[in-house]
Design an enzyme around this catalytic site. Structure first.
Site, PDB file in Angstrom:
ATOM      1  N   LYS A 296      47.118  47.585  38.096  1.00 23.87           N
ATOM      2  CA  LYS A 296      48.395  46.879  38.228  1.00 23.87           C
ATOM      3  C   LYS A 296      49.501  47.668  37.541  1.00 23.87           C
ATOM      4  CE  LYS A 296      46.475  42.155  38.075  1.00 23.87           C
ATOM      5  NZ  LYS A 296      46.968  41.638  39.358  1.00 23.87           N
TER       6      LYS A 296
ATOM      7  N   ARG B 261      37.654  36.742  43.644  1.00 28.52           N
ATOM      8  CA  ARG B 261      36.815  36.241  44.735  1.00 28.52           C
ATOM      9  C   ARG B 261      35.400  36.830  44.665  1.00 28.52           C
ATOM     10  NH1 ARG B 261      41.194  38.430  48.920  1.00 28.52           N
ATOM     11  NH2 ARG B 261      42.425  38.043  47.051  1.00 28.52           N
TER      12      ARG B 261
HETATM   13  N1  BES Z   1      44.655  37.549  38.870  1.00 33.33           N
HETATM   14  C1  BES Z   1      45.348  38.004  40.017  1.00 33.33           C
HETATM   15  C2  BES Z   1      46.245  36.954  40.646  1.00 33.33           C
HETATM   16  C3  BES Z   1      47.419  36.486  39.823  1.00 33.33           C
HETATM   17  C4  BES Z   1      48.675  37.040  40.018  1.00 33.33           C
HETATM   18  C5  BES Z   1      47.279  35.460  38.919  1.00 33.33           C
HETATM   19  C6  BES Z   1      49.753  36.591  39.282  1.00 33.33           C
HETATM   20  C7  BES Z   1      48.362  35.014  38.186  1.00 33.33           C
HETATM   21  C8  BES Z   1      49.599  35.583  38.363  1.00 33.33           C
HETATM   22  C9  BES Z   1      44.337  38.445  41.060  1.00 33.33           C
HETATM   23  O1  BES Z   1      43.149  38.957  40.589  1.00 33.33           O
HETATM   24  C10 BES Z   1      44.989  39.542  41.861  1.00 33.33           C
HETATM   25  O2  BES Z   1      45.243  40.557  41.302  1.00 33.33           O
HETATM   26  N2  BES Z   1      45.224  39.280  43.146  1.00 33.33           N
HETATM   27  C11 BES Z   1      45.839  40.228  43.986  1.00 33.33           C
HETATM   28  C12 BES Z   1      45.084  40.254  45.269  1.00 33.33           C
HETATM   29  C13 BES Z   1      45.436  41.405  46.193  1.00 33.33           C
HETATM   30  C14 BES Z   1      45.005  42.714  45.577  1.00 33.33           C
HETATM   31  C15 BES Z   1      44.774  41.183  47.522  1.00 33.33           C
HETATM   32  C16 BES Z   1      47.278  39.776  44.222  1.00 33.33           C
HETATM   33  O3  BES Z   1      47.535  38.562  44.252  1.00 33.33           O
HETATM   34  O4  BES Z   1      48.152  40.639  44.305  1.00 33.33           O
HETATM   35 MN    MN Z   2      43.252  41.027  40.202  1.00 36.40          MN
END
Ligand code: BES
Ligand code: MN
Ligand code: ZN
Length: 487
Positions: free
Chosen positions: A264, A338
């Site tokens: 990230k 997931r």
């Molecule tokens: N933990 C994150 C989702 C999240 C984002 C929670 C902001 C709380 C605040 C999750 O693991 C994630 O990174 N999801 C990605 C999925 C994508 C790579 C398909 C996302 O939401 O960008």
């Molecule tokens: Mn994630």
């Protein structure tokens, strides 16, 4: 654990008003009717209270809003808070009214004059929830002081308030877990905090990596393989309901989500200490059930992992085999929640054959785009069951909204090389995540996935919580269990 502030219910005693330090809060209906407490306060303040209640400022207040007299002459109190709340107020309004006091509660505490308001125990509950404090400041602030709620019938009110004490503890347990940074709340530390709940009568079992390997949980293990902290699954059982099949609650417990190799960006990454929020809610609910000795069988399962980039970390393109046997192509290592849930959901069904199953997860940023911070997203395979959860959330004043989950979305997560891939691109991001989970749920099990990414840690304060974690879902699930799984 952060303890909720102590609240005592006492009979109304107008002789105690003049000398009471701290704050005095008075519940007044929209007509501004003054009971005996108000009349005494008015006399002591030489008419200031009646002038405040007769003012335009009071008339303009909405339900559960307040005005206040600072350092009122004739009283030892530092403030006299006048809260508008009608007798026919709804539960959320009564809690919000109490929260007005909890928000400004100081070390000298407060005296709340609730008279014979029918929801005075809800006022007290709202006060306790909003008085939550958590920080690591080295100069500790004194804890908020004791609260006395004066009511017409203290025994009856105290009896009604007892289950709320269990609920407040559950909510605070969840909030503490979400607040804790990842250097403190490691997977080991999280599991130890859950094991400590055995004292409350919960059965707690910790499955370590070698057992998870034997079970074939390669999807979950792949997420944690780049971390120094061992991956774990913790099973918490509350058996209060005889020999009925249990309700299963499953939580995503990513103690920190860097994104892994699909790392990230730096800005805001510190918020990913909250990525164990789903596991936090499951843990808080289990605590509440034990504390109030719920008459239901509920099993809580959390998958605890840390998603780190490392020489041993999982790569984009890796293919892993889930416990169910389905193969998964990992397109993006940041879609890790997931992968964790797939194995824990499957394990929950294989081992416990649950009556119904709910999972909670801070699963997608996309749910924040869809619903903001007002509502959690509900996805499921059974409209009736999803409707029950939406109804419980509505009754508790927690936002939740049903989202679509048709088979058409499944095509977005088809993989060339494996049975399924872990992302479906930007369109419908929260729905394709739910579609992924659905593949690991047996058709005959009523199931609901709750995406709490937007509501677990909203950007500002809410009615019942200071800025920080809300504990969203503990009240909703406790209500669902009380109404649909007990008795
Ligand atoms: N933990 C994150 C989702 C999240 C984002 C929670 C902001 C709380 C605040 C999750 O693991 C994630 O990174 N999801 C990605 C999925 C994508 C790579 C398909 C996302 O939401 O960008
Ligand atoms: Mn994630
Ligand atoms: Zn995550």
């Amino acid at each position: 654990m952060t303890d909720p502030v102590a609240i005592q219910f006492r009979e109304t005693d107008i002789e105690a008003l003049a000398g009471r330090e701290g704050r005095i809060a008075l519940i007044v209906n929209s007509e501004g009717k003054m009971g005996p407490e108000a009349r005494r306060l008015n006399k002591l303040t030489r008419g200031a209270l009646a002038r405040a209640i007769g003012s335009e400022a009071f008339t303009k207040l909405k339900p559960a809003e307040s005005i206040e007299l600072g350092w009122p002459g004739g009283l030892a109190a530092e403030a006299l808070q006048i809260i508008k709340l009608d007798r026919k107020a709804c539960l959320a309004e009564a809690r919000k009214a109490g929260a007005l006091v909890g928000k400004v509660l100081g070390e000298k505490g407060a005296l709340v004059l609730a008279g014979n308001h029918p929801l005075s125990c809800q006022v007290a509950f709202g006060l306790a929830l909003r008085a939550y404090r958590f920080d690591y400041h080295s100069e500790a602030k004194p804890a908020p002081g004791p609260v006395v709620v004066m009511v017409a019938n203290p025994e009856k009110t105290a009896a009604r308030a007892a289950p709320h004490a269990a609920l407040a503890e559950g909510v605070f347990f969840t909030r503490d877990l979400v607040n804790e940074p990842a250097n403190i709340l490691t997977t080991d530390d999280f599991a130890a905090r859950l094991a400590a709940m055995q004292e409350l009568g919960l059965e707690v079992e910790i499955l370590e990596e070698d057992e998870l390997k034997k079970l074939g949980m390669r999807a979950l293990l792949g997420v944690g393989q780049g971390s120094e902290s061992p991956s774990k699954v913790v099973v918490m059982r509350w058996n209060g309901g005889g020999d009925e099949a249990p309700l299963a609650l499953v939580g995503k417990g990513v103690v920190f989500d860097t994104g892994g190799i699909s790392i990230k960006p730096a800005g805001g990454m510190e918020e990913m200490t909250m990525d164990m929020g789903g596991a936090g809610v499951v843990s808080g609910v289990m605590r509440t059930l034990a504390l109030r000795k719920a008459k239901a069988n509920v099993v809580g399962l959390v998958g605890l992992v840390e998603n780190m980039p490392d020489g041993r970390a999982q790569r984009p393109g890796d293919i892993v085999k889930s416990m169910k046997g389905d193969t998964i192509e990992v397109i993006n290592t940041d879609a890790e929640g997931r992968l964790v849930l797939a194995d824990v959901l499957w394990y929950a069904q294989e081992r416990f054959a649950p009556r119904a199953m709910i999972n909670l997860a801070t699963l997608t940023g996309a749910i924040i785009i869809a619903l903001g911070h007002e509502n959690a997203g509900l996805f499921g395979n059974d409209e009736g069951f999803v409707g029950q959860i939406a109804e419980a959330a509505r009754a508790e004043g927690e936002g939740a909204w049903p989202m679509p989950l048709q088979p058409a979305y499944d095509t977005l997560i088809k993989s060339r090389l494996a049975d399924i891939k872990n992302t479906g691109g930007r369109p419908a991001g929260s729905i394709t995540a739910a579609a992924f989970l659905k593949r690991f749920v047996k058709d005959e099990v009523p199931w609901c996935h709750i995406d709490i990414a937007g509501v677990a840690l909203p950007p500002g304060e809410t009615a019942l919580a200071p800025k920080g974690p809300t504990g969203w879902g503990v009240m909703t699930l406790d209500r669902l269990i009380r109404d649909k799984f007990e008795g």
